[in-house]
Each structure stands twice: as C-alpha cells, then as structure tokens.
Design a protein around this motif. Structure first.
Motif: not given
Length: 456
Positions: A176-202
């Motif tokens: 079980h891998i937990y990335i502890v670097d995300l947000d709640m669903y809203a203030e006072g409401i917890p959330g689990v995040t099932l995915g993140v977008r990728g990034v490309a920069s230049l």
C-alpha cells in the motif's frame, strides 16, 4: 483508540510544534542552487529526527538532491507493508514583499502557521512522521511494516529519484503506497485522490536582433519580438478555451468522472483568491476541465525593460514559460514537440526561436476500490464526522507514475490541504487543527492494517 493518540499529541504538543517549526526554518528551495547547502542541512536534520523516531534510515544519493529512505520491518514478510511518500524541498518564496511575515520564520496567527512549506509538503510529511512515531511507541510488535520515502526534488520534477527508482525497486516494494501531499475534498470533508494529471513544460525564446534597439530610430521598421511572441501565443487557444495545437488531444478519452464525487463547487472553493473570471475547456464543466481534461498555461513572460520609469527600446528578445497538465493517453515528449512545432510555424518568417525542454511526467490513475483506498477512507471516517469522498487532482506529483509502476502495490494520494493554504504562493499556511487531524488519520490508517485491513 483515537483518544489515546489525541492524548499523546496534546501531552507532547509544545515539543512537537517546536520540532515542526525547526523543520520549516530550513530554506530548502530545490530550484535555486544558491540554497543547496540549506537543503542538505534540512536533509541532515530530518535524517536525525527520523532515526530518533525509531526508523532505520539511509540516504540515497541521486544526480540531484538526496532522497531519504527509512523503514521499520520487524513484522516480517507475511505482514502488510505501507509506504509513505513526501518531500522536504519547497518552492521559492518570491515575491517576498507579499509575505506578511518572513517565509522561513514560521509564525502562528490565529490557528494557522504561516511559512513556506507549511502545507506543501513539510507539514504533511511531518505529521506523517509523528503518527509513525506515536504508533511505534504505542503498539509494540505491531503486525505491519512501514517504509518512508522523502525526496528533495519534487518541486523540480523528481528526476534524481526517478533515475534510481529501478535500482531501488526491492527496497521500495510495498502493498500500500500513500502519497501524503494532496488535499481534502473540501474544508471539513476528507477525500482520497485517485489520480493526478501529468505535466510537460518548456521555455521558448524568440529574437530579432543582437541587442536592444532604440524605439525611435528603429520603431516602425524592426519587428518587435515581444509583439511577435504575443501574437503567436494568442493563437494557442480558441475563444472557448480549447487548445488549437495539432495533435494536442491525441489519445485523450472522453469521460473519466465515473465513480467520483464531482459535485464539488470549485468557484466556492476558490473564493479566498477572488478570481474574477473562470474558464473551462469548451462546454466541459469546471470539474471536468480541472480533473480529466488537459490544459496549456502561460507561467511567465519576460521581455525588455521592466524597471522603474521608462526605457524606450525594442527588445532584442522575448521569452515565455509554458506548461501543460496532461491526462491519461498523452505523452509528455510528444506534447512538447507539438508545441514547439506550432510556435515555430506561427511566428513571422525570419524571427529566431530557441526552446528548452522542461520536465515531463505522464498522468496517473489508480483503482477506486482497492484495499489501499478503502484503508484511507476508513481512517478518515474515524476522524471526521463526514463521508470521505473520491476525487481527482488537477495538479501533478512527478514521481507518482513511477512509484505506481515499481512498488508493486496499489497507490492512493491523500492529504489535508485546502485552497486557502496558498500553496506555492506568498503567505502559505496550514491550520494546526488540520495538522493534528492529519496526524490522527495516519495513526488510524496504521491501526487499520495492524487490525487486518479495512475488510477485516
């Protein structure tokens, strides 16, 4: 059981916060070489703290800043292994004049601590370490193995850790891998995040002369590169916010919100920032535009003289920093190539252009009903008197796809952030009530797997 950990926190509160504030005082800015010594000093302090907390700790050298790996594996091979990820590097603090207190001198105002890294990610990494410490002190011989991975390059793309990840595959294996670097669903409401977008920069630079030109002598006859760049940039989107770059949407699938709690009001959540105008992509909702659709943004523009008063010139060059947030199906390298091709073909003939690739990371999506996700939901619902929601994140955790690939177990992203924390902005802050709730949530996550898991 929760009450025992609450009592432990309150008994040690003054010392815990003193240590937290010491952690925040290190200006561990990863993007600026001027802060390398401060970043390494932060790493050394963190290693010593983790060792005092009962973890076997080692430092992994990388091509960039070091990664800290720690473990407590006394439960044996048959026991579940949980891996927690965080980072000790932070964003630059500019513009300094916008801070109400020095960014690396933590100050408590009301119930919040203000400092760079308060929430992203020192606060979340530290409450995780405190929870592990409390769990190990309270539950001797617990049937659960613990691993911790804290890196120093998350804010600049995690290239060092990514390069050694395959080599460290055995050490990083976890159920079980937990990335502890995300947000709640809203203030006072917890959330689990099932995915993140990728990034490309230049970064793109256009030029039309070998020096700045007098705007009277050359005005009207020399094409201004800032004007050429601005005109070209305006062609990147249509009037509804859809990106016009050919092949930008190749591989992007429709849908993606199934099984998620999408009723969140992003305008309401963004209220602290007083955003005047919102725009999604075409006819997609704001939630869809943020969670499951790719984006292209201008991160910075620079050209000519921007100091006090006036300097009447035609600048020699103009520069823009661009970044994209990507969704599953998009290849960062191909997106960067498509952007460079579009810009070059749309600039006026003869205008010079050079570009520098930034970091690229693909998007990541995880299983919605794994034991990893269920464990986090159960832990949050023990602490909050609210249903835990399933969500996605429009941001990027660069190392997440690699961890999902090599660790062997399921992955989920969790955390206590809310929009008003001002992540990456002046006056970054973290509510001390949520700091404690984060601590309690991690203790319960460990207890749940020590008890046999969420389905026991």
């Amino acid at each position: 059981m929760v009450e025992d950990y609450d009592a432990w926190f309150e008994k040690n509160r003054a010392l815990l916060l003193e240590d937290f504030f010491t952690f925040l005082r290190f200006p561990s800015i990863s993007t600026d070489p001027a802060y390398t010594n401060d970043l390494l000093a932060c790493k050394d302090w963190l290693v010593a703290y983790m060792e005092k907390s009962g973890l076997n700790t080692e430092v992994w050298e990388t091509s960039g800043h070091p990664t800290i790996f720690a473990s407590h594996l006394e439960a044996g091979d048959a026991a579940p292994t949980l891996l927690f990820y965080g980072h000790y590097d932070v964003q630059p603090s500019a513009p300094l004049e916008k801070w109400e207190s020095p960014p690396f001198e933590p100050e408590v105002r009301g119930h919040k601590v203000y400092a760079r890294g308060a929430i992203d990610n020192k606060g979340q990494a530290f409450y995780t370490l405190l929870a592990i410490r409390a769990f190990l002190e309270r539950t001797k011989n617990a049937p659960v193995n613990i691993k911790v991975l804290i890196e120093g390059e998350e804010e600049i793309g995690s290239s060092g850790l990514e390069a050694i990840a395959e080599e460290k595959k055995e050490a990083l294996k976890a159920d079980h891998i937990y990335i502890v670097d995300l947000d709640m669903y809203a203030e006072g409401i917890p959330g689990v995040t099932l995915g993140v977008r990728g990034v490309a920069s230049l970064n793109v630079t256009v030029h039309n002369s070998n020096a700045d030109l007098h705007s009277g002598t050359f005005g009207g006859i020399a094409l201004n590169p800032a004007r050429a760049l601005a005109t070209t940039l305006s062609k990147l989107w249509d009037e509804k916010g859809k990106v016009t770059v050919p092949h930008f949407y190749d591989g992007v699938k429709e849908g993606g919100l199934e099984g998620l709690d999408e009723e969140i009001d992003l305008k309401k959540e963004s209220a602290p920032f007083e955003i005047k105008v919102f725009q999604g992509e075409g006819d997609y909702s704001l939630v869809a535009s943020n969670w499951v659709r790719p984006t292209l943004e201008i991160n910075g523009l620079e050209s000519g003289y921007t100091g006090e008063g006036y300097k009447t010139i035609i600048p020699a060059e103009a520069m823009v920093k661009l970044s994209c947030r990507l969704v599953p199906g998009q290849d960062p390298e191909k997106i960067i190539e498509a952007l460079a091709t579009f810009l070059k073909s749309n600039l006026p003939a003869g205008i010079g252009m050079s570009f520098e690739k930034g970091h690229g990371t693909p998007a990541m999506i995880t299983a919605p009903d794994s034991a990893t996700v269920k464990g986090a939901i159960a832990a949050y619902e023990r602490i909050f008197s609210a249903k835990c929601r399933r969500q996605l994140c429009g941001g990027t955790i660069p190392i997440a796809p690699k961890l999902a690939e090599i660790c062997g177990g399921e992955i989920v992203l969790i955390g206590m952030g809310i929009p008003s924390d001002s992540i990456h902005a002046p006056n970054e802050n973290f509510g001390l009530d949520r700091f404690k709730q984060g601590f309690l949530s991690i203790t319960q996550l460990l207890e749940i797997f020590a008890e046999g898991g969420p389905d026991a």
